[in-house]
Motif scaffolding. Structure first.
Motif, PDB file in Angstrom:
ATOM      1  N   ARG A  97       0.827  -1.209   0.000  1.00 58.44           N
ATOM      2  CA  ARG A  97       0.000   0.000   0.000  1.00 58.44           C
ATOM      3  C   ARG A  97       0.868   1.269   0.000  1.00 58.44           C
ATOM      4  O   ARG A  97       0.516   2.274  -0.605  1.00 58.44           O
ATOM      5  CB  ARG A  97      -0.950  -0.011   1.207  1.00 58.44           C
ATOM      6  CG  ARG A  97      -1.823   1.209   1.302  1.00 58.44           C
ATOM      7  CD  ARG A  97      -2.861   1.225   0.180  1.00 58.44           C
ATOM      8  NE  ARG A  97      -3.490   2.533   0.133  1.00 58.44           N
ATOM      9  CZ  ARG A  97      -3.646   3.256  -0.964  1.00 58.44           C
ATOM     10  NH1 ARG A  97      -3.284   2.787  -2.123  1.00 58.44           N
ATOM     11  NH2 ARG A  97      -4.193   4.439  -0.922  1.00 58.44           N
ATOM     12  N   THR A  98       2.011   1.202   0.669  1.00 61.64           N
ATOM     13  CA  THR A  98       2.926   2.349   0.686  1.00 61.64           C
ATOM     14  C   THR A  98       3.457   2.629  -0.715  1.00 61.64           C
ATOM     15  O   THR A  98       3.494   3.786  -1.151  1.00 61.64           O
ATOM     16  CB  THR A  98       4.097   2.091   1.662  1.00 61.64           C
ATOM     17  OG1 THR A  98       3.562   1.886   2.972  1.00 61.64           O
ATOM     18  CG2 THR A  98       5.071   3.253   1.688  1.00 61.64           C
ATOM     19  N   ILE A  99       3.838   1.575  -1.424  1.00 61.00           N
ATOM     20  CA  ILE A  99       4.309   1.740  -2.808  1.00 61.00           C
ATOM     21  C   ILE A  99       3.200   2.341  -3.659  1.00 61.00           C
ATOM     22  O   ILE A  99       3.432   3.280  -4.433  1.00 61.00           O
ATOM     23  CB  ILE A  99       4.763   0.392  -3.409  1.00 61.00           C
ATOM     24  CG1 ILE A  99       5.943  -0.203  -2.636  1.00 61.00           C
ATOM     25  CG2 ILE A  99       5.089   0.551  -4.898  1.00 61.00           C
ATOM     26  CD1 ILE A  99       7.235   0.561  -2.752  1.00 61.00           C
ATOM     27  N   MET A 100       1.971   1.829  -3.507  1.00 65.95           N
ATOM     28  CA  MET A 100       0.840   2.350  -4.283  1.00 65.95           C
ATOM     29  C   MET A 100       0.613   3.823  -3.983  1.00 65.95           C
ATOM     30  O   MET A 100       0.361   4.625  -4.883  1.00 65.95           O
ATOM     31  CB  MET A 100      -0.422   1.531  -3.998  1.00 65.95           C
ATOM     32  CG  MET A 100      -0.318   0.123  -4.560  1.00 65.95           C
ATOM     33  SD  MET A 100      -1.721  -1.018  -4.381  1.00 65.95           S
ATOM     34  CE  MET A 100      -2.778  -0.338  -3.204  1.00 65.95           C
ATOM     35  N   ARG A 101       0.743   4.201  -2.720  1.00 62.05           N
ATOM     36  CA  ARG A 101       0.543   5.599  -2.323  1.00 62.05           C
ATOM     37  C   ARG A 101       1.627   6.492  -2.921  1.00 62.05           C
ATOM     38  O   ARG A 101       1.346   7.564  -3.466  1.00 62.05           O
ATOM     39  CB  ARG A 101       0.525   5.690  -0.795  1.00 62.05           C
ATOM     40  CG  ARG A 101       0.109   7.026  -0.240  1.00 62.05           C
ATOM     41  CD  ARG A 101      -0.059   7.019   1.277  1.00 62.05           C
ATOM     42  NE  ARG A 101       0.727   6.054   2.012  1.00 62.05           N
ATOM     43  CZ  ARG A 101       1.941   6.283   2.516  1.00 62.05           C
ATOM     44  NH1 ARG A 101       2.499   7.460   2.401  1.00 62.05           N
ATOM     45  NH2 ARG A 101       2.595   5.330   3.168  1.00 62.05           N
ATOM     46  N   TRP A 102       2.873   6.056  -2.847  1.00 63.89           N
ATOM     47  CA  TRP A 102       3.976   6.824  -3.428  1.00 63.89           C
ATOM     48  C   TRP A 102       3.799   6.970  -4.939  1.00 63.89           C
ATOM     49  O   TRP A 102       3.973   8.054  -5.502  1.00 63.89           O
ATOM     50  CB  TRP A 102       5.323   6.149  -3.166  1.00 63.89           C
ATOM     51  CG  TRP A 102       5.812   6.186  -1.748  1.00 63.89           C
ATOM     52  CD1 TRP A 102       5.399   7.020  -0.736  1.00 63.89           C
ATOM     53  CD2 TRP A 102       6.810   5.342  -1.180  1.00 63.89           C
ATOM     54  NE1 TRP A 102       6.087   6.736   0.415  1.00 63.89           N
ATOM     55  CE2 TRP A 102       6.964   5.713   0.182  1.00 63.89           C
ATOM     56  CE3 TRP A 102       7.589   4.300  -1.656  1.00 63.89           C
ATOM     57  CZ2 TRP A 102       7.865   5.086   1.041  1.00 63.89           C
ATOM     58  CZ3 TRP A 102       8.494   3.674  -0.804  1.00 63.89           C
ATOM     59  CH2 TRP A 102       8.624   4.076   0.527  1.00 63.89           C
ATOM     60  N   ALA A 103       3.478   5.852  -5.587  1.00 64.33           N
ATOM     61  CA  ALA A 103       3.329   5.854  -7.047  1.00 64.33           C
ATOM     62  C   ALA A 103       2.202   6.781  -7.482  1.00 64.33           C
ATOM     63  O   ALA A 103       2.335   7.526  -8.458  1.00 64.33           O
ATOM     64  CB  ALA A 103       3.076   4.434  -7.551  1.00 64.33           C
ATOM     65  N   GLU A 104       1.114   6.762  -6.745  1.00 65.29           N
ATOM     66  CA  GLU A 104      -0.021   7.622  -7.081  1.00 65.29           C
ATOM     67  C   GLU A 104       0.296   9.091  -6.828  1.00 65.29           C
ATOM     68  O   GLU A 104       0.014   9.956  -7.660  1.00 65.29           O
ATOM     69  CB  GLU A 104      -1.237   7.204  -6.252  1.00 65.29           C
ATOM     70  CG  GLU A 104      -2.514   7.908  -6.627  1.00 65.29           C
ATOM     71  CD  GLU A 104      -3.693   7.392  -5.825  1.00 65.29           C
ATOM     72  OE1 GLU A 104      -4.360   8.232  -5.194  1.00 65.29           O
ATOM     73  OE2 GLU A 104      -3.926   6.181  -5.823  1.00 65.29           O
ATOM     74  N   ALA A 105       0.919   9.372  -5.703  1.00 56.48           N
ATOM     75  CA  ALA A 105       1.224  10.760  -5.336  1.00 56.48           C
ATOM     76  C   ALA A 105       2.199  11.411  -6.309  1.00 56.48           C
ATOM     77  O   ALA A 105       2.129  12.611  -6.565  1.00 56.48           O
ATOM     78  CB  ALA A 105       1.786  10.828  -3.915  1.00 56.48           C
ATOM     79  N   GLU A 106       3.108  10.610  -6.863  1.00 55.05           N
ATOM     80  CA  GLU A 106       4.143  11.155  -7.739  1.00 55.05           C
ATOM     81  C   GLU A 106       3.926  10.810  -9.217  1.00 55.05           C
ATOM     82  O   GLU A 106       4.795  11.055 -10.043  1.00 55.05           O
ATOM     83  CB  GLU A 106       5.515  10.650  -7.301  1.00 55.05           C
ATOM     84  CG  GLU A 106       5.887  11.096  -5.909  1.00 55.05           C
ATOM     85  CD  GLU A 106       7.274  10.649  -5.499  1.00 55.05           C
ATOM     86  OE1 GLU A 106       7.887   9.806  -6.183  1.00 55.05           O
ATOM     87  OE2 GLU A 106       7.760  11.167  -4.489  1.00 55.05           O
ATOM     88  N   SER A 107       2.788  10.221  -9.530  1.00 55.48           N
ATOM     89  CA  SER A 107       2.435   9.876 -10.920  1.00 55.48           C
ATOM     90  C   SER A 107       3.513   9.032 -11.595  1.00 55.48           C
ATOM     91  O   SER A 107       3.907   9.285 -12.730  1.00 55.48           O
ATOM     92  CB  SER A 107       2.173  11.136 -11.738  1.00 55.48           C
ATOM     93  OG  SER A 107       1.175  11.908 -11.151  1.00 55.48           O
TER      94      SER A 107
END
Length: 149
Positions: free
Chosen positions: A37-47
């Motif tokens: 979930r942390t990876i998904m959050r980072w990936a989403e936040a930074e496109s």
């Protein structure tokens, strides 16, 4: 809440590995030691997906594609037999103008993919001399790339 330097290092490593296109988010989570979930959050936040996709489609390919469209319109106009039809229509002129504008913009501006590639190259070069400076540059380049998205 501000991230610790260790969290920033994990995020930077995950981002760098993601941009290779060789790992899933779950694999990245295992590699850097965080939950998926942390990876998904980072990936989403930074496109990350937008940046990765822009690195896959080279500017040269897009320019060639648009030049091909332009050439097909020009050939269509040239293939007309009668002299009255030998001139481009208003719609054709409009299409050609738009295509020429797109081609010029692509030629004049660096793509996000190119900026990411150059940024990585600079950071890798600097890392050979000063690791802390390289980490600092990663943050600067990240902020710059985010401002373009």
């Amino acid at each position: 809440m501000a991230k610790t330097p260790k969290e920033n290092d994990k995020q930077a490593k995950a981002r760098s590995l993601y941009m290779t296109g060789q790992f899933t988010q779950t694999q990245l989570a295992d590699i850097v030691g965080v939950v998926p979930r942390t990876i998904m959050r980072w990936a989403e936040a930074e496109s990350w997906d937008v940046i990765l996709e822009s690195t896959k489609s080279s500017k040269e390919k897009r320019i060639a594609k648009y030049k091909g469209y332009l050439k097909s319109i020009e050939e269509k106009i040239e293939s007309r037999e009668s002299t009255n039809d030998a001139y481009p229509t208003t719609a054709e002129i409009d299409q050609m103008t738009k295509l020429e504008s797109i081609i010029k913009k692509l030629q004049d501006n660096a793509s996000i993919g190119e900026i990411v590639m150059y940024s990585k190259n600079v950071c890798t070069f600097v890392q050979g001399y000063d690791v802390e400076k390289a980490k600092e540059l990663v943050g600067v380049f990240d902020a710059y790339i985010k401002s373009l998205i």
